[in-house]
Write an enzyme that holds these catalytic residues in place. Structure first.
Site, PDB file in Angstrom:
ATOM      1  N   HIS A 499       5.958  34.164   5.257  1.00  0.00           N
ATOM      2  CA  HIS A 499       5.666  35.642   5.448  1.00  0.00           C
ATOM      3  C   HIS A 499       4.177  35.766   6.108  1.00  0.00           C
ATOM      4  O   HIS A 499       4.045  36.392   7.131  1.00  0.00           O
ATOM      5  CB  HIS A 499       5.951  36.353   4.223  1.00  0.00           C
ATOM      6  CG  HIS A 499       5.238  38.041   4.388  1.00  0.00           C
ATOM      7  ND1 HIS A 499       6.532  39.063   4.483  1.00  0.00           N
ATOM      8  CD2 HIS A 499       4.143  38.428   4.623  1.00  0.00           C
ATOM      9  CE1 HIS A 499       5.904  40.041   4.448  1.00  0.00           C
ATOM     10  NE2 HIS A 499       4.551  39.834   4.591  1.00  0.00           N
ATOM     11  N   GLU A 500       3.253  35.420   5.577  1.00  0.00           N
ATOM     12  CA  GLU A 500       1.878  35.482   5.977  1.00  0.00           C
ATOM     13  C   GLU A 500       1.549  34.628   7.362  1.00  0.00           C
ATOM     14  O   GLU A 500       0.900  34.904   7.911  1.00  0.00           O
ATOM     15  CB  GLU A 500       0.814  34.777   4.981  1.00  0.00           C
ATOM     16  CG  GLU A 500       0.872  35.608   3.479  1.00  0.00           C
ATOM     17  CD  GLU A 500       0.732  36.946   3.606  1.00  0.00           C
ATOM     18  OE1 GLU A 500       0.278  37.667   4.539  1.00  0.00           O
ATOM     19  OE2 GLU A 500       1.342  37.715   2.777  1.00  0.00           O
ATOM     20  N   HIS A 503       2.432  36.823  10.057  1.00  0.00           N
ATOM     21  CA  HIS A 503       1.344  37.607  10.387  1.00  0.00           C
ATOM     22  C   HIS A 503       0.381  36.856  11.411  1.00  0.00           C
ATOM     23  O   HIS A 503      -0.136  37.781  12.227  1.00  0.00           O
ATOM     24  CB  HIS A 503       0.662  38.330   9.185  1.00  0.00           C
ATOM     25  CG  HIS A 503       1.494  39.521   8.298  1.00  0.00           C
ATOM     26  ND1 HIS A 503       1.725  40.578   8.875  1.00  0.00           N
ATOM     27  CD2 HIS A 503       1.466  39.298   7.007  1.00  0.00           C
ATOM     28  CE1 HIS A 503       2.130  41.169   8.007  1.00  0.00           C
ATOM     29  NE2 HIS A 503       2.309  40.518   6.695  1.00  0.00           N
ATOM     30  N   HIS A 506       1.484  36.545  14.809  1.00  0.00           N
ATOM     31  CA  HIS A 506       1.318  38.067  15.448  1.00  0.00           C
ATOM     32  C   HIS A 506      -0.198  37.950  16.169  1.00  0.00           C
ATOM     33  O   HIS A 506      -0.580  38.695  17.105  1.00  0.00           O
ATOM     34  CB  HIS A 506       1.230  39.292  14.469  1.00  0.00           C
ATOM     35  CG  HIS A 506       1.816  40.429  15.114  1.00  0.00           C
ATOM     36  ND1 HIS A 506       1.882  41.540  14.498  1.00  0.00           N
ATOM     37  CD2 HIS A 506       1.844  41.063  16.427  1.00  0.00           C
ATOM     38  CE1 HIS A 506       2.264  42.806  15.074  1.00  0.00           C
ATOM     39  NE2 HIS A 506       2.175  42.303  16.445  1.00  0.00           N
TER      40      HIS A 506
HETATM   41 ZN   LIG Z   1       2.873  41.219   4.904  1.00  0.00          ZN
END
Ligand SMILES: [Zn+2]
Length: 707
Positions: A499-500, A503, A506
């Site tokens: 998940h991280e 980010h 991104h």
């Molecule tokens: Zn998040």
């Protein structure tokens, strides 16, 4: 798992044109003695963490704030007529030191704080807030921005330039820069009232949460509560002045395991009701009048700023654009989730009956029977999976996935400064070996780190006078390895790493001109999409087999274990979806009110839930009187965002699946292109470019087992 976007954002980067020679020289003299205000001659321009002292931050902020005020003054006093370059771009590039400092300070304060940094944080928060208010409510500055905005059609701007102009203008308008005289005064008054009501709401909730206690001296009440948690509740009892026994509180880590483990129905009900009535007890800490005032003032504020409702005001800046879009997508999902929750209720109630309990199944029984049925049906033991998720293996798993999808490779760096010895740093390279950026990873829990997991941007990508490459961080709270054994993660902890890392990608993929439009500077209902989507890959057997290998034997995780894990995880998804959605609806109901009339809080909530057909065994995840996300946090009209991002991530992953290859390089290329645009285009436009159509909810329905 929430990305904490800490930096105050807006207006960053690049060099500054300062006309005042004297001031400039004075500034430079003061500046070059503080490492935070110098040019960083480190590999890749990484922050010189090894040379920064905690005592350096406050003096650096003092100078950086002063410098930014002067830059704003220079923009205003420019004798030339306002144009894109001398106003919009000048505003964008002003505050270089202030913004770089803000990024670095908040990243270090979150991951490796100390008493000095905590003091700086306290002193800084109100000063930064009022500094940015002074900028955005400066009438002369707004006059110039408006002058440029009003001729935007004639300026021949690039698409991104136009986006920057629109966003800067909107920032002023949304803050009330267009108001003058009495309405402007009233807005300031409302803002002050909203701030103090929100603060009081949070304080009341904290008091109500801390006051409640359930104490028992009967060991049977604990059921199969894990020993470590039993020990914690024993300590809690002592702290609260008992000589023996166990105490449980309304903090989630205390109440939830109790509700899952305790066979004592009466005790469960006592805790459950205590939780559900917080802020609703008619005492000094009651939140009902505060909610009435907050929701009424929010309508008044929205009206002053030209919107019918608070939700309309908030959403005009989001991917969803308007309240109708939020209701539409939730209305589509709700019936499926409700039907599933009703099935789950039946299974749980039947199980209770089979124990010989003839009373009616209720909300306080739900969690207990979920755990029981889960164990009986799936025989799944999370502890047995840990040896397959040693943290280095999982890290190599995300790197391998990034290589398969995007051709990226990662080289560990030992020559860049770090904020803690446990931190790891990697250079991220493109398939052809060119430099993309830097990622810091800080894995282990320690006292100086706050809880949870998050991503920060230390340096945002931009390209005004040459490419500035991004530097991002990922932070976790995994148990550190000990002499006796390695750091083994649970399935959901491993999922957090994916998940991280989403980010982080991104931030790393960003390819825009202006830093305020780069990377994760996107609306709240888009920001969790690139992270959540990565979790889809993690649970695919093809990906698990790349990295989930037993740390001792090297054996790949067995198929049977993968299946059990998936089935057990998806059981009770009706409940979790419904409980979340009921709260998201409640948020939207409160914030689509069109008038300032004061509502009776309990009957308003009851009516809203009745209209949804919510079953009485399920309460909204947050009831009004303890819904701090929307009444004391920044999530009003935004609690739906998590689910919105889930619709996007399931639909985006479906795009890969449809090709028959979850690593399909053409789809990955389009996906990366979407992320590279950051906030330089509206989220829905970017999504449609990627997918060829707007997101559909079917893939999510399937993923959750609703279809
Ligand atoms: Zn998040």
């Amino acid at each position: 798992m929430i990305l904490k976007k800490i930096a105050v954002v807006l207006c960053i980067t690049a060099s500054i044109a300062c006309n005042k020679k004297e001031t400039k020289e004075k500034q430079i003299q003061k500046m070059d003695t503080n490492i935070l205000l110098t040019e960083w001659n480190t590999p890749f321009g990484a922050p010189p963490f090894d040379k920064i002292k905690s005592e350096d931050y406050l003096p650096a902020f003092n100078i950086a704030l002063e410098k930014h005020i002067e830059e704003i003054k220079t923009i205003i006093e420019n004798k030339e007529a306002p144009n894109f370059k001398n106003t919009i771009q000048a505003l964008e590039t002003s505050g270089f030191y202030l913004n770089r400092l803000t990024n670095v300070f908040y990243a270090v304060n979150a991951a490796n704080t100390n008493d000095t940094l905590k003091t700086v944080d306290k002193e800084l928060a109100p000063r930064l807030a009022s500094h940015w208010d002074d900028v955005v409510l400066n009438p002369q500055l707004f006059e110039r921005v408006k002058a440029v905005y009003n001729q935007k059609e004639k300026l021949n701007l690039t698409e991104e330039g136009l986006r920057l102009l629109n966003k800067k203008h909107k920032w002023f308008v949304r803050s009330g820069a267009n108001l003058k005289g009495i309405p402007a005064d009233r807005l300031r008054e409302i803002n002050a009232k909203l701030a103090s009501l929100s603060q009081k709401f949070g304080q009341n909730l904290l008091d109500e949460t801390n006051t409640f206690e359930f104490h028992t001296t009967d060991k049977n009440d604990l059921g199969n509560l894990p020993t470590s948690l039993a020990a914690l509740s024993e300590e809690e009892a002592i702290t609260r002045g008992h000589n023996n026994g166990w105490s449980f509180t309304l903090q989630r880590p205390s109440i939830n395991p109790f509700l899952q483990s305790s066979p004592n129905r009466k005790a469960r009900k006592q805790l459950f009701d205590g939780y559900a009535l917080r802020g609703n007890n008619g005492n000094e800490a009651d939140n009902k009048i505060i909610i009435q005032k907050l929701t009424s003032l929010r309508v008044e504020k929205a009206n002053l700023l030209g919107h019918n409702t608070h939700a309309e005001y908030v959403l005009s800046d989001a991917m969803a654009k308007e309240p109708k879009a939020v209701f539409d997508f939730m209305d589509k999902l709700w019936p499926f989730a409700l039907e599933m929750a009703k099935k789950e209720r039946k299974a749980l109630a039947d199980n209770m009956k089979s124990e010989g309990i003839s009373e009616t199944f209720s909300g306080s029984d739900w969690r207990y029977y979920v755990e029981k049925v889960r164990k009986e049906r799936y025989a799944y033991d999370e502890e047995a999976t840990r040896p397959y998720f040693e943290f280095t293996a999982v890290r190599q798993g995300v790197f391998a996935l990034a290589e398969k999808l995007f051709g990226l490779t990662f080289t560990e760096l030992n020559n860049v400064p770090k904020w803690h010895k446990d931190q790891q740093a990697f250079e991220v390279l493109e398939a052809d070996g060119t430099h993309l950026g830097l990622i810091y990873m800080d894995f282990f829990a320690r006292e100086s780190k706050r809880g949870g997991a998050w991503m920060n941007s230390l340096i945002n990508q931009s390209n005004i006078n040459g490419m500035i490459h991004p530097i991002v961080t990922n932070n976790f709270n995994y148990p550190a390895p000990t002499k006796n054994g390695p750091s083994l993660l649970s399935f959901s902890e491993a999922e957090t790493l994916f998940h991280e890392f989403g980010h982080a990608l991104h931030g790393l993929f960003s390819k825009v001109k202006y830093q305020s439009l780069s990377g994760t500077n996107v609306p709240r209902d888009f920001v969790e999409f690139p992270s959540q989507v990565m979790e889809n890959w993690m649970s695919e057997p093809e990906v698990l087999k790349l990295f989930a290998k037993h740390y001792q034997t090297g054996k790949v995780i067995p198929d049977e274990m993968i299946k059990k894990m998936k089935d057990a995880n998806s059981f009770n998804s009706g409940f979790t979806t419904i409980e979340y959605m009921a709260a998201a609806y409640l948020d939207m109901k409160w914030h689509t009110l069109k008038d300032t009339e004061l509502r009776d809080v309990n009957s308003f909530e009851k009516e809203a839930m009745k209209n949804l057909g919510l079953i009485e065994e399920i309460l909204p995840r947050y009831r009004s009187t303890y819904f701090s996300h929307i009444f004391s946090g920044g999530y009003s009209s935004g609690y739906y965002s998590y689910l919105w991002s889930e619709v996007l991530d399931a639909d985006a992953f479906q795009a890969f699946k449809e090709t028959g290859n979850i690593f399909d390089s053409e789809t990955a290329k389009r996906f990366r292109h979407m992320l590279s645009k950051g906030g330089s285009k509206p989220g829905m436009d970017l999504y449609v470019e990627f997918r060829g159509q707007e997101p559909k909810i079917d893939p999510l329905l399937k993923k959750k087992g609703f279809q």
